[in-house]
Design a protein around this motif. Structure first.
Motif, PDB file in Angstrom:
ATOM      1  N   LEU A   1       4.026   7.129   2.968  1.00 42.48           N
ATOM      2  CA  LEU A   1       4.230   5.908   3.736  1.00 42.48           C
ATOM      3  C   LEU A   1       3.835   4.696   2.921  1.00 42.48           C
ATOM      4  CD1 LEU A   1       2.816   7.278   7.053  1.00 42.48           C
ATOM      5  CD2 LEU A   1       5.093   6.301   6.823  1.00 42.48           C
TER       6      LEU A   1
ATOM      7  N   GLN B   1       0.418  11.344   3.913  1.00 45.54           N
ATOM      8  CA  GLN B   1       0.075  11.972   5.181  1.00 45.54           C
ATOM      9  C   GLN B   1       0.479  13.439   5.118  1.00 45.54           C
ATOM     10  OE1 GLN B   1       2.113  10.637   8.769  1.00 45.54           O
ATOM     11  NE2 GLN B   1       0.259  10.947   9.967  1.00 45.54           N
TER      12      GLN B   1
ATOM     13  N   PHE C   1       4.282  13.624   3.388  1.00 47.22           N
ATOM     14  CA  PHE C   1       5.019  12.467   3.923  1.00 47.22           C
ATOM     15  C   PHE C   1       4.357  11.223   3.338  1.00 47.22           C
ATOM     16  CE2 PHE C   1       7.964  10.518   6.531  1.00 47.22           C
ATOM     17  CZ  PHE C   1       7.441   9.718   7.539  1.00 47.22           C
TER      18      PHE C   1
ATOM     19  N   TYR D   1       0.834  -1.205   0.000  1.00 51.17           N
ATOM     20  CA  TYR D   1       0.000   0.000   0.000  1.00 51.17           C
ATOM     21  C   TYR D   1       0.869   1.255   0.000  1.00 51.17           C
ATOM     22  CZ  TYR D   1      -3.202  -3.492   1.908  1.00 51.17           C
ATOM     23  OH  TYR D   1      -3.952  -4.628   2.094  1.00 51.17           O
TER      24      TYR D   1
ATOM     25  N   ASP E   1      -8.087   6.447  -2.714  1.00 53.80           N
ATOM     26  CA  ASP E   1      -8.937   7.633  -2.680  1.00 53.80           C
ATOM     27  C   ASP E   1      -8.338   8.842  -3.385  1.00 53.80           C
ATOM     28  OD1 ASP E   1      -9.605   6.613   0.665  1.00 53.80           O
ATOM     29  OD2 ASP E   1     -10.875   6.300  -1.089  1.00 53.80           O
TER      30      ASP E   1
ATOM     31  N   TYR F   1       0.334   5.294   1.177  1.00 54.44           N
ATOM     32  CA  TYR F   1      -0.492   6.304   1.814  1.00 54.44           C
ATOM     33  C   TYR F   1       0.230   7.644   1.776  1.00 54.44           C
ATOM     34  CZ  TYR F   1      -3.563   2.746   3.898  1.00 54.44           C
ATOM     35  OH  TYR F   1      -4.469   1.719   4.100  1.00 54.44           O
TER      36      TYR F   1
ATOM     37  N   PHE G   1       4.697  -0.967   8.358  1.00 51.64           N
ATOM     38  CA  PHE G   1       4.986   0.275   7.642  1.00 51.64           C
ATOM     39  C   PHE G   1       6.492   0.480   7.490  1.00 51.64           C
ATOM     40  CE2 PHE G   1       1.213   2.869   6.948  1.00 51.64           C
ATOM     41  CZ  PHE G   1       0.262   2.179   7.706  1.00 51.64           C
ATOM     42  N   GLY G   2       6.852   1.169   6.396  1.00 49.51           N
ATOM     43  CA  GLY G   2       8.205   1.675   6.254  1.00 49.51           C
ATOM     44  C   GLY G   2       8.358   2.945   7.068  1.00 49.51           C
TER      45      GLY G   2
ATOM     46  N   GLN H   1      -2.674  15.392   9.840  1.00 47.42           N
ATOM     47  CA  GLN H   1      -3.776  14.659   9.209  1.00 47.42           C
ATOM     48  C   GLN H   1      -3.571  13.157   9.325  1.00 47.42           C
ATOM     49  OE1 GLN H   1      -6.518  16.256   7.779  1.00 47.42           O
ATOM     50  NE2 GLN H   1      -5.541  17.985   8.815  1.00 47.42           N
ATOM     51  N   GLY H   2      -4.618  12.451   9.025  1.00 44.40           N
ATOM     52  CA  GLY H   2      -4.526  11.001   8.962  1.00 44.40           C
ATOM     53  C   GLY H   2      -3.895  10.560   7.653  1.00 44.40           C
ATOM     54  N   LEU H   3      -3.979   9.277   7.385  1.00 46.47           N
ATOM     55  CA  LEU H   3      -3.395   8.713   6.172  1.00 46.47           C
ATOM     56  C   LEU H   3      -4.468   8.572   5.101  1.00 46.47           C
ATOM     57  CD1 LEU H   3      -1.482   7.852   8.542  1.00 46.47           C
ATOM     58  CD2 LEU H   3      -0.944   5.840   7.183  1.00 46.47           C
TER      59      LEU H   3
ATOM     60  N   TYR I   1      -3.014   0.588  -3.981  1.00 44.59           N
ATOM     61  CA  TYR I   1      -2.674  -0.642  -3.300  1.00 44.59           C
ATOM     62  C   TYR I   1      -2.642  -1.801  -4.279  1.00 44.59           C
ATOM     63  CZ  TYR I   1      -7.730  -1.673  -3.123  1.00 44.59           C
ATOM     64  OH  TYR I   1      -9.047  -1.906  -3.433  1.00 44.59           O
TER      65      TYR I   1
END
Lengths: 112, 113
Positions: B90, B37, B88, B33, B59, B35, B104-105, B41-43, B48
């Motif tokens: 991820l 950020q 950022f 995946y 999204d 993401y 996660f990385g 804020q959220g991810l 994916y």
């Protein structure tokens, strides 16, 4: 689309106190997960609770899940300065969902 | 040690440039995946992939592209069509989709200069 919403957005406590964070979500789920993110780093998986479970423990962490209210809480007991981080809940959206949707997180500060 | 590696840690992009962010995992995970950020804020899910040679839009896929030629690798290209790429990024992987926890990385911070 944001599925989970954490509350509060920020929380500041003293070392040794307990910290409680809440997460509300909108749709049915198969599981709900909590993650921790230290500043500028990747997320770390803390705990996964399935929809047929009501409570789960891992060390100083306690997670509850109330599917009737579509909510979960994360309790960190006897907090330490090292617990300072942002905490995110994530849900899978139920069904055969292949992906997690994350909330905006709670920023926890534990003061020594 | 098994893990997921993102590189570079910091990346600077000039206007109109395409840049590629690397993500490699040696966990033998099927799903990967990307993401994004933004501060405070959220991810938000970009793309994916559940299996090699297949991927789905998330999204906010506009202005991004991915490939999954190998199980271990899932690079993300930020194209010039992405108007606000500073963020950022991820990368994550999991055993089988959202039924298991993600690994996660450590992230790539992309800045437009």
């Amino acid at each position: 689309s944001q599925q989970g919403e954490e509350d509060p957005q920020a929380l500041s406590i003293q070392e040794g106190e307990n910290a409680t964070m809440n997460c509300s979500y909108k749709t049915s789920i198969n599981n709900l997960q909590w993650y921790r993110q230290n500043s500028g780093r990747g997320l770390v998986h803390l705990i996964l609770i399935r929809s047929n479970e009501r409570e789960k423990h891992s060390g100083r962490l306690r997670v509850t899940l109330d599917t009737s209210k579509k909510s979960s809480s994360l309790l960190i007991t006897a907090s330490r300065a090292a617990d300072t981080a942002s905490y995110f809940c994530a849900t899978d959206g139920g069904g055969g969902s292949e992906k997690l949707v994350f909330g905006k997180g709670t920023k926890l500060t534990v003061n020594p | 040690d098994g893990g997921i590696t993102q590189s570079p840690k910091y990346l600077f992009r000039k206007e109109g440039q395409n840049v590629t962010l690397s993500c490699e995992q040696n966990l033998n995970h099927d799903a990967m995946y990307w993401y994004r950020q933004d501060p405070g804020q959220g991810l938000r899910l970009i793309y994916y992939s559940q299996i090699v040679n297949d991927f789905q839009k998330g999204d906010i896929a506009e202005g991004y592209s991915v490939s999954r030629e190998k199980k271990e690798s899932f690079p993300l290209t930020v194209t010039s069509a992405q108007k606000n790429p500073t963020a950022f990024y991820l990368c994550a992987s999991s055993w089988q989709g959202a039924s298991y926890g993600y690994t996660f990385g450590s992230g790539t911070r992309l800045t437009v200069v």
